[in-house]
Design an enzyme around this catalytic site. Structure first.
Site, PDB file in Angstrom:
ATOM      1  N   ARG A   1      99.046  10.782 -41.798  1.00 53.07           N
ATOM      2  CA  ARG A   1      99.195  10.112 -43.092  1.00 53.07           C
ATOM      3  C   ARG A   1      98.206   8.949 -43.157  1.00 53.07           C
ATOM      4  NH1 ARG A   1     104.071  12.054 -45.200  1.00 53.07           N
ATOM      5  NH2 ARG A   1     105.686  12.558 -43.665  1.00 53.07           N
ATOM      6  N   HIS A  43     101.418  16.742 -35.342  1.00 49.18           N
ATOM      7  CA  HIS A  43     102.092  15.470 -35.596  1.00 49.18           C
ATOM      8  C   HIS A  43     101.701  14.405 -34.578  1.00 49.18           C
ATOM      9  CE1 HIS A  43     105.826  12.848 -35.845  1.00 49.18           C
ATOM     10  NE2 HIS A  43     105.442  12.916 -37.117  1.00 49.18           N
ATOM     11  N   ARG A  58     117.174   5.208 -34.926  1.00 47.60           N
ATOM     12  CA  ARG A  58     117.129   4.638 -36.275  1.00 47.60           C
ATOM     13  C   ARG A  58     117.882   5.495 -37.282  1.00 47.60           C
ATOM     14  NH1 ARG A  58     111.887   5.504 -38.611  1.00 47.60           N
ATOM     15  NH2 ARG A  58     112.813   7.071 -39.965  1.00 47.60           N
TER      16      ARG A  58
END
Length: 688
Positions: free
Chosen positions: A376, A436, A565
């Site tokens: 990204r 990734h 998280r």
């Protein structure tokens, strides 16, 4: 099975409830609380586009799904999700009302169309005519044979006009229209100040105020406007046409996403039943879709961009990212890294080191090649411009860019085309696998030999998110690690050859078994009376087989500490299953993003930073890198930072079988807010 695992989707909803807790927390600055409401809403939109849509596909295929869903059927799960979301939405509306009351105490007033004063009329009318009216798309739907396809996650005002007897425009007494709320205009319109008072009107209400202007050609007795929103399945269906480039296929698939099946319909709960029935019938909303009665406003994700209004006292204090001790941004980074590994922990330390590394490589005449993975990129990316700069300087630049990074496909396509046109060689990954991992390798000619330099990270190479996401990046010239990072790039180009690694742990071929072996080693050490223990920091833990392995370790007596998280399908603290496992989740100013694995290993700690969560996709269906930390100082630093997070007693929530998001409270008077404590930790390191 249902007693062993928490359902992934329901666990995720509890994570989003923790985000909502931040919006409720009165110790959080007021405008930041509004922004957390926006994050909560944005998260929910993406959840419905992806996860809810996936469960709906299971139902549509006539499958039960219990085995994959942790003991609950897909149909039951859809019902439970809708019930939970309705509860969370009601809570969020109550929180929003409380925040608006607090804003008024600060002389900030969010007004609606009924509260516009005479002095504001001129500004609003002028603003509407200049900026809003040219951007409006208004569709008269009452007479249309085919209902228009509504855009995914766009907000619409559903207009109902009760026509006057002397208006013969339509054949019915009631007529309907849709107004699309323009995305290109700020949702919050700041009105001129009046004394000390600041007024804001939401764009929806500004449009409501101007309805008579929009529909002035009709005669009606009454007009009303209520908001609706539809969320569509966001799965990409890739074209199989071999004659098309991969970029073209992804571009087409992203465009087709707007026509995906609807999975959620949100409407203003005050809309009249007749209008609601008309809309649902025309849109073909059925019982397997999630139908959510909401408030007056949707797309509350826009609150993430609520204006600051110059009120720094209502925002978090800005921190100046620190430098890395011993590593100057002046002079050569590569020469420094040649002698020692360095660790960057953003946003506590400045992400500028990553950009500087690439800029130096782009200019250095001895650098021959740069290879990097990109998942990204920032909207304005210095990373991309540095790589283009390197190609213009004659370097061999290879970029593995993931075009299927969900919801960033268009941005990545734009940069891919730009880099390709400038001479950068692009690799579009491995068939069937997302890439990734986050890594870069630079080859430099030194003394007539090639020396490699690398950085590997837990997060994206993105300047924007590096200000709000916590992530580790290791800079290294370790020959063994660099050689194996280079092997990963070789695999991208010749992926029928599976490489062997002695240092990196690489998905999809090795990560699962390597982690099993590391956990098994802790079990053996504990049984042999040696030091044992596991500490994991992850975004998500959902893989049932990995959870079973952690249960095995717990049952053997190995103490396990988890900082998760988001999704946690493991149920901690259950006697005979997980009594030696404790788990917490931290939601605070920054988004916790790193993946860290720490194994006590009989007193000689093994530490890894990784791009991989403990999810099936990361272990088996993606290319991921877990990188060992060999520098003893950096190893201690990562353990120290884990322990600071573990000791948080302000923003840590306990993950338990009840999933009630209790804050962890200790008897100690020493309040530890880990994200603030970590900044202090790095300041102290600089001063030593």
């Amino acid at each position: 099975m249902e007693y062993h695992y928490r359902n992934r989707e329901l666990s995720w909803l509890q994570f989003n409830a923790r985000v909502l807790q931040e919006a409720k927390d009165t110790t959080v600055p007021l405008i930041e609380r509004l922004r957390f409401l926006g994050i909560f809403s944005n998260n929910l939109d993406e959840f419905f586009k992806v996860r809810y849509a996936t469960i709906k596909r299971i139902v549509d295929a006539g499958k039960g799904g219990r085995g994959a869903l942790g003991g609950i059927s897909a149909t039951e799960l859809l019902e439970e999700i809708t019930k939970t979301v309705i509860e969370h939405q009601a809570t969020s509306l109550s929180i929003l009302s409380d925040i608006e009351e607090e804003l008024e105490k600060e002389n900030i007033f969010i007004i609606d169309e009924t509260q516009v004063t005479k002095s504001q009329e001129t500004f609003i009318s002028d603003y509407f005519l200049r900026k809003v009216s040219p951007a409006l798309v208004t569709i008269m739907i009452g007479e249309l044979e085919e209902f228009p396809s509504l855009k995914d996650s766009a907000a619409y005002l559903a207009i109902k006009m009760v026509m006057s007897k002397d208006d013969n425009t339509f054949g019915t007494k009631n007529n309907y229209a849709l107004i699309e709320i323009p995305k290109i205009i700020d949702r919050f319109v700041v009105l001129p100040k009046e004394g000390d008072k600041q007024y804001i009107i939401i764009l929806d209400d500004l449009i409501r105020y101007c309805l008579n202007n929009i529909f002035s050609i009709f005669k009606y007795d009454s007009i009303s406007a209520h908001m609706i929103k539809i969320t569509r399945d966001a799965e990409l269906d890739i074209d199989s046409d071999l004659s098309k480039s991969f970029i073209d296929k992804i571009s087409k698939s992203v465009k087709n996403r707007s026509a995906g099946d609807p999975v959620r319909f949100v409407y203003d709960k005050n809309i009249d039943n007749e209008t609601l029935r008309f809309l649902m019938d025309k849109m073909g909303i059925d019982t397997t879709d999630s139908i959510i009665p909401g408030g007056r406003y949707h797309n509350r994700r826009d609150y993430m961009g609520f204006p600051s209004l110059g009120r720094n006292d209502l925002l978090y204090d800005k921190i100046a990212p620190l430098r890395i001790k011993g590593l100057s941004l002046e002079g050569s980074l590569l020469n420094k890294i040649a002698n020692k590994d360095y660790l960057l922990y953003a946003p506590y330390q400045t992400f500028s080191y990553v950009v500087k590394f690439l800029r130096e490589a782009a200019l250095d005449p001895n650098v021959k090649s740069i290879k990097i993975t990109i998942y990204r990129l920032a909207q304005i990316s210095h990373i991309a411009s540095s790589l283009i700069n390197a190609a213009k300087n004659g370097k061999d630049v290879t970029v593995q860019i993931e075009l299927q990074a969900r919801f960033d496909e268009e941005a990545n396509i734009k940069y891919a085309e730009q880099m390709q046109s400038e001479g950068v060689e692009l690799i579009f990954g491995v068939s069937g696998l997302k890439v990734h991992c986050k890594a870069c390798i630079v080859e430099r000619l030194e003394n007539e030999k090639i020396k490699r330099y690398a950085f590997v990270s837990t997060g994206n190479f993105n300047e924007s998110t590096a200000r709000i996401y916590t992530d580790y990046t290791l800079f290294t010239s370790n020959r063994k690690i660099c050689k194996e990072i280079n092997k990963v790039f070789d695999f991208f180009e010749v992926n029928y050859k599976i490489k062997k690694y002695n240092h990196l742990i690489v998905s999809p071929h090795y990560t699962r078994n390597a982690l099993y072996n590391l956990i098994e080693n802790e079990i053996k050490n504990h049984r042999a009376g040696k030091v044992s223990g596991i500490k994991l920091k992850l975004n998500s833990l959902s893989d049932f087989k990995m959870i079973n392995k952690l249960y095995d370790a717990s049952n053997a007596g190995v103490k396990i500490k988890l900082i998760i998280r988001g999704i946690c399908c493991l149920i901690p603290g259950v006697k005979g299953m997980s009594e030696n496992i404790e788990a917490i989740s931290i939601i605070d100013k920054f988004l916790e993003h790193p993946r860290v694995y720490i194994f006590k290993n009989a007193g000689i700690d093994k530490v890894y930073i990784s791009s991989a969560d403990f999810m099936g996709r990361n272990l088996d269906n993606r290319v991921e890198i877990s990188c060992p930390i060999y520098d003893e100082g950096i190893k201690k630093e990562i353990i120290d930072t884990f322990d600071i997070s573990w000791n948080d007693n302000v923003k840590a929530r306990i993950i338990n079988k009840e999933q009630d998001n209790q804050y962890r409270v200790t008897n100690s008077n020493n309040r530890i807010r880990s994200q603030f404590k970590l900044y202090d930790y790095y300041q102290e390191k600089l001063n030593k």
